[in-house]
Design an enzyme around this catalytic site. Sequence first.
Site, PDB file in Angstrom:
ATOM      1  N   ARG A 137       0.808  -1.120  -0.046  1.00 54.90           N
ATOM      2  CA  ARG A 137      -0.001   0.128   0.052  1.00 54.90           C
ATOM      3  C   ARG A 137       0.823   1.371  -0.017  1.00 54.90           C
ATOM      4  O   ARG A 137       0.309   2.100  -0.586  1.00 54.90           O
ATOM      5  CB  ARG A 137      -0.983   0.031   1.149  1.00 54.90           C
ATOM      6  CG  ARG A 137      -1.931  -1.066   1.105  1.00 54.90           C
ATOM      7  CD  ARG A 137      -2.507  -1.386  -0.183  1.00 54.90           C
ATOM      8  NE  ARG A 137      -3.448  -2.409  -0.219  1.00 54.90           N
ATOM      9  CZ  ARG A 137      -3.654  -3.366  -1.064  1.00 54.90           C
ATOM     10  NH1 ARG A 137      -2.822  -3.436  -2.040  1.00 54.90           N
ATOM     11  NH2 ARG A 137      -4.546  -4.418  -1.065  1.00 54.90           N
ATOM     12  N   SER A 167     -11.966 -13.035  -1.801  1.00 53.18           N
ATOM     13  CA  SER A 167     -11.423 -11.779  -2.194  1.00 53.18           C
ATOM     14  C   SER A 167      -9.899 -11.811  -2.112  1.00 53.18           C
ATOM     15  O   SER A 167      -9.301 -12.588  -1.015  1.00 53.18           O
ATOM     16  CB  SER A 167     -11.611 -10.701  -1.036  1.00 53.18           C
ATOM     17  OG  SER A 167     -11.046  -9.451  -1.113  1.00 53.18           O
TER      18      SER A 167
END
Length: 398
Positions: A95, A175
């Site tokens: 991230r 996911s």
Amino acid sequence: MAERVVLAYSGGLDTSVCIGWIAEETGAEVVAVAVDVGQGGEDLDVIRKRALACGAVEAEVADAKDEFADEYCLPAIKANALYMDRYPLVSALSRPTIVKHLVDAAHKHGATTVAHGCTGKGNDQVRFEAGISSLAPDLKCIAPVRDYAMTRDKAIAFCEDKGLPIATTKKSPYSIDQNVFGRAVETGFLEDIWNAPVEDVYEYTENPATPREADEVIVTFEAGVPVALDGKPVTVLQAIQQLNERAGAQGVGRIDMVEDRLVGIKSREVYESPGGIALITAHQELENVTVERELARYKRQIEQRWAELVYDGLWFSPLKRALDGFIDEANEHVSGDIRMTLHGGRAVVTGRRSQQSLYDFNLATYDSGDTFDQSMSKGFIELFGMSSKIAAKRDLAG
């Protein structure tokens, strides 16, 4: 000139729909930014062209695999970073890499806002927005899924209504987030924490129960940096990639855990990080050989805090930067070779050698040649235990 929003773009349905959705909701132009951190999948140019076809006014793609390995994965290896003693921060490390490129693009294109595709339940929304605000406090953040209730059903309907060039196929039951350092799988039947994972959950690792020949590898480090495998020089990225293949083929790096999310809920996660676990295992053992006892003891506390900061999205925080300095200093003498056997889902250290070793055979041996003066131990124990002895006398007298 219209306001501009920089969008973290993956090329999938949700972020493709976000381009037009954001334009309709805010009236802003959208600049799509896709960052390759080794997640595989489609060619970057295909992704760039799709973003433009979906309405982006500009689209940038960045091959950040080496940057990700050198500037984000390597510090985690040096820190032996395992959140809750198990999770090698697969998603948390990627991230801030993406954030850096989003902020650079926002400045380049004069954007006032950065958008991402996270929901309101996960950690990634925090990682994106805390990171962005640390690098560029003037930028605003939006998340269409969270802020504008952009459900998948609505996304599919929007896609079909606008004729966007992307397939609206049946969603995977899981996911999945992946990069070169590992793979994270959640949702679907895994949300029942009694359900065992099935083999189709895994992609980076083979079944460790399958009989196969063991694989032996020697990892060479210089100041905490992996620089060679079996004597052949490698970059950090190559070390991760090659050990992903070799350790993954032996089922190394599977993790099934219930973790504490930053937002306050517990979440069941299945991870694969064959290269990451193999490198951290080797690095930990070389530290055992080369790092002085008190420094090693204190570093273990720092490692836990470092992992928590990164997990919580505080990569660019002052404390994280300060701890980086400590970790680099602690790795100054972490140089040498570690031999490991990869087999049956485990990376097992079988040998160590280092010019920086603090292991002294003549002090450790119980055979002839022993240079340890055992006569010193009696007085040492008397002094070492004196405070406890005095307190015990008081307590017994009372």
